[in-house]
Motif scaffolding. Sequence first.
Motif, short mmCIF file in Angstrom:
data_model
loop_
_atom_site.label_atom_id
_atom_site.label_comp_id
_atom_site.label_asym_id
_atom_site.label_seq_id
_atom_site.Cartn_x
_atom_site.Cartn_y
_atom_site.Cartn_z
N VAL A 1 47.11 45.57 -20.84
CA VAL A 1 47.55 44.37 -21.71
C VAL A 1 48.18 45.06 -22.97
O VAL A 1 47.67 46.17 -23.70
CB VAL A 1 46.13 43.71 -22.12
N PRO A 2 49.17 44.56 -23.43
CA PRO A 2 49.98 44.95 -24.70
C PRO A 2 49.21 44.45 -26.08
O PRO A 2 48.17 43.47 -25.91
CB PRO A 2 51.17 44.40 -24.96
N LEU B 1 48.99 35.12 -21.07
CA LEU B 1 48.60 36.00 -22.11
C LEU B 1 49.13 37.29 -22.43
O LEU B 1 48.70 38.22 -22.76
CB LEU B 1 47.05 36.19 -21.64
N GLY B 2 50.48 37.01 -21.79
CA GLY B 2 51.40 38.25 -22.12
C GLY B 2 51.25 39.40 -21.20
O GLY B 2 51.36 40.50 -21.51
N THR B 3 50.58 39.25 -19.82
CA THR B 3 50.18 40.41 -19.05
C THR B 3 50.33 40.33 -17.73
O THR B 3 50.56 39.06 -17.32
CB THR B 3 49.04 41.14 -19.71
N ALA B 4 49.90 40.96 -16.71
CA ALA B 4 50.02 40.78 -15.38
C ALA B 4 48.65 41.55 -14.68
O ALA B 4 48.40 42.65 -15.42
CB ALA B 4 51.31 41.25 -14.89
N PRO B 5 48.20 40.94 -13.76
CA PRO B 5 47.04 41.82 -13.12
C PRO B 5 47.70 43.09 -12.65
O PRO B 5 48.91 43.27 -12.58
CB PRO B 5 46.51 40.98 -12.16
N ALA B 6 46.59 44.15 -12.37
CA ALA B 6 47.07 45.45 -11.68
C ALA B 6 47.55 45.15 -10.24
O ALA B 6 47.45 43.87 -9.57
CB ALA B 6 45.83 46.39 -11.45
N PRO C 1 57.16 48.15 -24.98
CA PRO C 1 58.40 48.67 -25.05
C PRO C 1 59.49 47.39 -25.21
O PRO C 1 60.60 47.65 -25.84
CB PRO C 1 58.76 49.45 -23.95
N GLU C 2 59.20 46.20 -24.30
CA GLU C 2 60.02 45.07 -24.50
C GLU C 2 59.18 44.02 -25.09
O GLU C 2 57.92 44.01 -25.09
CB GLU C 2 60.21 44.83 -23.06
N ARG C 3 59.94 42.84 -25.75
CA ARG C 3 59.43 41.69 -26.10
C ARG C 3 58.58 41.17 -24.98
O ARG C 3 59.06 41.27 -23.98
CB ARG C 3 60.52 40.63 -26.75
N LEU C 4 57.47 40.05 -25.35
CA LEU C 4 56.93 39.37 -24.36
C LEU C 4 57.63 38.01 -24.12
O LEU C 4 57.89 37.29 -25.10
CB LEU C 4 55.49 39.24 -24.73
N ALA C 5 57.62 37.74 -22.83
CA ALA C 5 58.33 36.25 -22.50
C ALA C 5 57.64 35.22 -23.53
O ALA C 5 58.15 34.27 -23.89
CB ALA C 5 58.20 36.14 -21.10
N ASN C 6 56.24 35.35 -23.46
CA ASN C 6 55.56 34.31 -24.13
C ASN C 6 55.49 34.09 -25.71
O ASN C 6 55.17 33.56 -26.42
CB ASN C 6 54.01 34.00 -23.64
N LEU C 7 55.84 35.58 -26.27
CA LEU C 7 56.05 35.65 -27.75
C LEU C 7 57.60 36.00 -28.13
O LEU C 7 57.65 37.19 -28.73
CB LEU C 7 55.08 36.54 -28.09
N PRO C 8 58.52 35.25 -27.59
CA PRO C 8 59.77 35.98 -27.68
C PRO C 8 60.10 36.16 -29.27
O PRO C 8 61.16 36.76 -29.52
CB PRO C 8 60.70 34.64 -27.25
N THR D 1 46.93 41.00 -26.61
CA THR D 1 47.47 39.70 -26.30
C THR D 1 46.45 38.70 -25.60
O THR D 1 46.63 37.45 -25.99
CB THR D 1 48.77 39.78 -25.46
N THR D 2 45.56 39.23 -24.96
CA THR D 2 44.47 38.20 -24.21
C THR D 2 43.55 37.68 -25.29
O THR D 2 42.97 36.75 -25.04
CB THR D 2 43.70 39.25 -23.42
N ASN D 3 43.64 38.16 -26.55
CA ASN D 3 42.77 37.72 -27.76
C ASN D 3 43.60 37.08 -28.80
O ASN D 3 43.28 36.51 -29.71
CB ASN D 3 41.89 38.66 -28.21
#
Length: 326
Positions: A124-125, A288-293, A226-233, A206-208
């Motif tokens: 999670v970023p 929440l800005g991430t992906a599962p493993a 390293p990259e911007r997040l799709a849900n927080l552009p 970002t999960t919080n």
Amino acid sequence: MRPVALVATVFTAAAFVAAGPALAQDYPTGPVTIVVPFSAGGPTDTVTRLVAEPMSASLGQQIVVQNVGGAGGTLGATQVAKAPPDGYTLLLHHIGMSTAPSLYPDLAFDPVKDFAPIGLVASVPMTIIARKDFPPNTLQELIAYVKENADTVTYANAGIGAASHLCGMLFMAAIDTELVTVPYQGTGPAMTDLIGGQVDFMCDQTTNTTGQILGGEVKAYAVTSPERLANLPDVPTTAEAGLPDFALGVWHGLYAPAGTPQAALDKLETALQAAVADPTVAERFAELGTAPATAEEATPAALGKLLTEQIALWKPLIEAAGAKAQ
Ligand code: ASP
């Protein structure tokens, strides 16, 4: 006396051998507890509760999430290290599992020897955020403000070794300024105080923070990916905002106490695989800005390798930063 004692020992051992494999094959026959070593409502808790549901369906048993906060996650981890190795008490911990040995001189567990890894859960970023009326509006303004007001600005974290502590430690090193830190048992309660204006800023996953950033309850300066997040552009990366060498991803792993029967570990791995492949879990993590493993990451081998690598990676960084729990 002696022969009797010997007979008793042999009898006990025989009974154990006869019962052991049968019990392990039947596992689980009751609820499984996952210890979260931080407060309820925080990022580790969120990740755990998201995967607990599909894992419970796969195991055919209830999963109880138990929050044991304190000392940057080491209290909860200690509890699981000392729990019976029967598959009924697990630990879901983050990157702090790899930093604790370098931060805590009297750590009561060894993350490698005392645990059996089950698999990676998610990475999670983080976001650097502040109370919404905190004067700085950009990361550069934050750095200037913090340098000027280092004695009064307060930085919230979840104790030494928490991801929020590590992020703050890297931030302080990057801007060469020591901050006043306010430790909590998790960043769930820290977020409540940030929104209430009792503390100035923090760095958290970002999960919080995603909901609070999008809802305008807190101000965001940067994401640590390293990259911007799709849900927080609109939120720049730390590199874009002026800290080129600053990046941090918080990986989470699921563990059982060392010595847990292989049959139980196998079932837990299957359950974790089901959870990371679950479309609802993926959808919620994406929000929440991430992906599962991935399936390859959600394995004992992948988590064991990452844990060992990360222990080695963080040791010199922590020593250079001079961070230590008293
Ligand atoms: N993951 C958070 C941190 O390390 C703590 C928490 O989950 O509450 O700061």
